[in-house]
Motif scaffolding. Sequence first.
Motif, PDB file in Angstrom:
ATOM      1  N   ALA A  80       0.633  -1.127  -0.039  1.00 19.06           N
ATOM      2  CA  ALA A  80      -0.217   0.026  -0.225  1.00 19.06           C
ATOM      3  C   ALA A  80       0.322   1.205  -0.051  1.00 19.06           C
ATOM      4  O   ALA A  80       0.205   2.963  -0.286  1.00 19.06           O
ATOM      5  N   ALA A  81       2.496   0.999   0.237  1.00 22.68           N
ATOM      6  CA  ALA A  81       3.210   2.730   0.060  1.00 22.68           C
ATOM      7  C   ALA A  81       3.661   2.118  -1.239  1.00 22.68           C
ATOM      8  O   ALA A  81       3.954   1.114  -1.364  1.00 22.68           O
ATOM      9  N   PRO A  82       4.277   3.374  -2.109  1.00 23.98           N
ATOM     10  CA  PRO A  82       4.077   4.499  -1.572  1.00 23.98           C
ATOM     11  C   PRO A  82       2.924   5.036  -1.958  1.00 23.98           C
ATOM     12  O   PRO A  82       1.705   4.585  -2.896  1.00 23.98           O
ATOM     13  N   SER A  83       2.251   6.427  -1.236  1.00 23.74           N
ATOM     14  CA  SER A  83       0.509   6.171  -1.524  1.00 23.74           C
ATOM     15  C   SER A  83       0.897   6.376  -2.983  1.00 23.74           C
ATOM     16  O   SER A  83      -0.618   7.400  -2.889  1.00 23.74           O
ATOM     17  N   ASP A  84       1.785   7.433  -3.657  1.00 23.87           N
ATOM     18  CA  ASP A  84       0.593   7.600  -5.166  1.00 23.87           C
ATOM     19  C   ASP A  84       0.320   6.548  -6.031  1.00 23.87           C
ATOM     20  O   ASP A  84      -0.445   6.224  -6.893  1.00 23.87           O
ATOM     21  N   SER A  89      -4.292   2.722  -6.339  1.00 22.64           N
ATOM     22  CA  SER A  89      -5.551   1.480  -7.227  1.00 22.64           C
ATOM     23  C   SER A  89      -5.680   0.301  -5.740  1.00 22.64           C
ATOM     24  O   SER A  89      -6.554  -0.189  -5.640  1.00 22.64           O
ATOM     25  N   ILE A  90      -4.922   1.061  -4.352  1.00 21.15           N
ATOM     26  CA  ILE A  90      -5.346   0.795  -2.586  1.00 21.15           C
ATOM     27  C   ILE A  90      -6.422   1.773  -2.508  1.00 21.15           C
ATOM     28  O   ILE A  90      -6.073   1.839  -2.266  1.00 21.15           O
ATOM     29  N   ARG A  91      -7.667   1.250  -2.063  1.00 20.92           N
ATOM     30  CA  ARG A  91      -8.590   1.524  -1.162  1.00 20.92           C
ATOM     31  C   ARG A  91      -8.873   1.379   0.347  1.00 20.92           C
ATOM     32  O   ARG A  91      -8.622   2.202   0.864  1.00 20.92           O
ATOM     33  N   GLU A 168      11.882  -7.127   7.808  1.00 22.90           N
ATOM     34  CA  GLU A 168      11.763  -5.762   7.337  1.00 22.90           C
ATOM     35  C   GLU A 168      10.898  -4.398   7.930  1.00 22.90           C
ATOM     36  O   GLU A 168      10.296  -3.267   8.083  1.00 22.90           O
ATOM     37  N   GLY A 169       9.608  -5.263   8.591  1.00 22.94           N
ATOM     38  CA  GLY A 169       8.435  -4.872   9.735  1.00 22.94           C
ATOM     39  C   GLY A 169       7.817  -3.413   8.003  1.00 22.94           C
ATOM     40  O   GLY A 169       7.323  -3.785   7.383  1.00 22.94           O
ATOM     41  N   VAL A 170       6.969  -2.637   9.109  1.00 23.69           N
ATOM     42  CA  VAL A 170       6.205  -1.810   8.270  1.00 23.69           C
ATOM     43  C   VAL A 170       6.822  -0.622   7.801  1.00 23.69           C
ATOM     44  O   VAL A 170       8.160   0.144   8.728  1.00 23.69           O
ATOM     45  N   PRO A 171       6.742  -0.104   6.902  1.00 24.08           N
ATOM     46  CA  PRO A 171       7.166   0.996   6.024  1.00 24.08           C
ATOM     47  C   PRO A 171       6.638   2.420   7.068  1.00 24.08           C
ATOM     48  O   PRO A 171       5.943   2.690   7.983  1.00 24.08           O
ATOM     49  N   ASP A 172       7.577   3.419   6.414  1.00 23.52           N
ATOM     50  CA  ASP A 172       7.370   4.393   7.079  1.00 23.52           C
ATOM     51  C   ASP A 172       6.261   5.528   7.405  1.00 23.52           C
ATOM     52  O   ASP A 172       5.161   4.560   6.427  1.00 23.52           O
ATOM     53  N   THR A 178      -2.977   5.481   3.319  1.00 22.81           N
ATOM     54  CA  THR A 178      -3.789   4.776   2.974  1.00 22.81           C
ATOM     55  C   THR A 178      -4.818   4.319   4.218  1.00 22.81           C
ATOM     56  O   THR A 178      -3.984   4.100   5.120  1.00 22.81           O
ATOM     57  N   PRO A 179      -6.206   4.252   3.955  1.00 19.06           N
ATOM     58  CA  PRO A 179      -6.961   4.320   5.506  1.00 19.06           C
ATOM     59  C   PRO A 179      -6.686   2.149   5.896  1.00 19.06           C
ATOM     60  O   PRO A 179      -6.254   1.565   5.191  1.00 19.06           O
ATOM     61  N   ILE A 180      -5.676   2.427   6.586  1.00 13.25           N
ATOM     62  CA  ILE A 180      -5.689   1.137   7.407  1.00 13.25           C
ATOM     63  C   ILE A 180      -6.555   0.715   8.963  1.00 13.25           C
ATOM     64  O   ILE A 180      -6.674   1.404   9.510  1.00 13.25           O
ATOM     65  N   CYS A 181      -6.947  -0.974   9.263  1.00 15.80           N
ATOM     66  CA  CYS A 181      -7.518  -0.822   9.998  1.00 15.80           C
ATOM     67  C   CYS A 181      -6.696  -2.404  10.833  1.00 15.80           C
ATOM     68  O   CYS A 181      -6.218  -3.531  10.003  1.00 15.80           O
TER      69      CYS A 181
END
Length: 240
Positions: A80-84, A89-91, A168-172, A178-181
């Motif tokens: 889902a990253a980067p935001s562009d 494409s990803i809601r 690598e873990g979670v992106p910065d 993007t909305p994340i739950c």
Amino acid sequence: MVLIGGATDDLRMWDSVTPMLAGHMALHALDRRGRGASGDRPGSAVADEIADVRAVVGAVGGGAWLVGHSSGALLALRAAAPSDFAAGSIRGVIAYEPPPPPPRGKHVADRVAALAAAGDRDGALAAFMTDCAGLPMPAVAQRRGTPEWQAALRLAHTLAYDAAIAAEGVPDAESLTTPICLLLGGASPAPMSGNVRQIAARLPSATVRVLDGQRHDAITSAPHLFAEHVLAAIETRRWA
């Protein structure tokens, strides 16, 4: 909705929950590299698995929700990253218990890969379970010989990918708008619970939903509850 599984699982892990989700939107369960009907190639890396997820999203026309479990949740967050890319494409991402990084980082992935390449699937699985999943050796010894262990051995050659993603873990936070739950089992151990809540604190677009009484396997142990939380998360963010 694109469904992305975690370690030792192929797309069949979603079979118990898809009947509850299928009436709401189109479902596309992903066999990650080396699993099920998906091929592989030597030298595959996290970037290749990210590209795989994005290719599926593109093939289904974009506008997708990513739903991931464990290392698959980390893969969903990275895709889902980067935001562009995400913006077109990803809601949104629904990430069920993304795991904490292994203490020895990328060295775990290298060790697991070396054992699997040498044909020692049992050793690769044991190394992943102790060094990445954090199980003590007595617990690993108890699992050896069980049907679950034998099933996991069939996918032991893919565990280096899961270890690499965990390292690598979670992106910065800056790249994840993007909305994340984040979904969390209410009975999951403190290290998992603490990690999920730390991720939520780092990501301004993230919320947390707790599945009461559940642990890391709620997709199969409580599929109706899992589906209920996924659909509720989507409805909440859809109209935000």
